[in-house]
Scaffold this active site. Sequence first.
Site, mmCIF file in Angstrom:
data_model
loop_
_atom_site.group_PDB
_atom_site.id
_atom_site.type_symbol
_atom_site.label_atom_id
_atom_site.label_comp_id
_atom_site.label_asym_id
_atom_site.label_seq_id
_atom_site.Cartn_x
_atom_site.Cartn_y
_atom_site.Cartn_z
ATOM 1 C CB CYS A 1 2.220 -8.997 2.974
ATOM 2 S SG CYS A 1 3.287 -9.198 1.544
ATOM 3 C CG HIS B 1 1.989 -4.585 6.749
ATOM 4 N ND1 HIS B 1 2.212 -3.381 7.392
ATOM 5 C CD2 HIS B 1 3.216 -5.018 6.324
ATOM 6 C CE1 HIS B 1 3.489 -3.087 7.353
ATOM 7 N NE2 HIS B 1 4.136 -4.066 6.724
ATOM 8 N NE ARG C 1 9.619 -0.903 2.612
ATOM 9 C CZ ARG C 1 10.363 -1.000 3.678
ATOM 10 N NH1 ARG C 1 10.498 0.029 4.485
ATOM 11 N NH2 ARG C 1 11.001 -2.118 3.965
ATOM 12 C CB CYS D 1 8.455 -5.580 2.300
ATOM 13 S SG CYS D 1 8.069 -4.004 3.083
#
Length: 273
Positions: A182, A186, A230, A234
């Site tokens: 992730c 991000h 969501r 992802c």
Amino acid sequence: MRQTLWIKTLAAAALTAGLTSLPAHAQDSRVNDELAKYREALADGNPADLLEVRGEGLWREKRGPKQASLEACDLGLGPGKLEGAYAQLPRYFKDTGKVMDVESRLVHCMVSLQGFKADEVTRHWYSKPGTESDIEALVTFIGAKSNGLKIHAPASHPEEARMAKMGEYIFYRRSGPQDFSCAICHGQEGKRIRLQELGNLTTPAGAGEAMKTWPSYRVSQGAVWTMQRRLIDCMRQARWPEPNYLSDAVIALETFLQKTASGTVMETPGIKR
């Protein structure tokens, strides 16, 4: 009403597609400007508003083998108390001995209060063409009850702290055939993928910007997405093994992100591209 929303959705999709012909340095600014205009145009008619109304009806309707409503469901602030409940989830629930997010808690209430079977209520946990999701509608209704209130999920209970730590580990762990995490997308400022800006979810401001508008109506999908959907999507895009719905891994990530986002004012349901 539906025809008007459909026309707006098609127009937005066509606009975004047309912008891809611009030079890369101009695309970001133009896309952001046009998306802002589109969100403003829908401000008084977010398609999610229709789902919110449906969710309220489902909350109050007597359903299931026990012919009961969900009005006695405790989302952490007491039976039936919804104001600010979403903004304080995930949290530890003594009656289950688990940290639960809004979706896992809803399923628990639908099983314990209404008598549904878990596999029955989770069969359509997200909408598909021709199939509406009760859970999406309920989450949209509950989420809207925290609109204008601050996210407050400090993970102060030992089990919440453990889940937040697990979520942080998952956020930074590289996995899958592409050795992806992730944090690659991000974990720092100024990143984007194609025309989409990628927020830095390691900061309160970045995590807050990401978390405050969920559930959200996604223009590209023509549907409302919950946070579970969501995050699972992802993980799928990162080529990770796709987690099960309501898995501890997804709830742990939510706990980490909500803790980081604490203090941010909720603005839901949102509108995403």
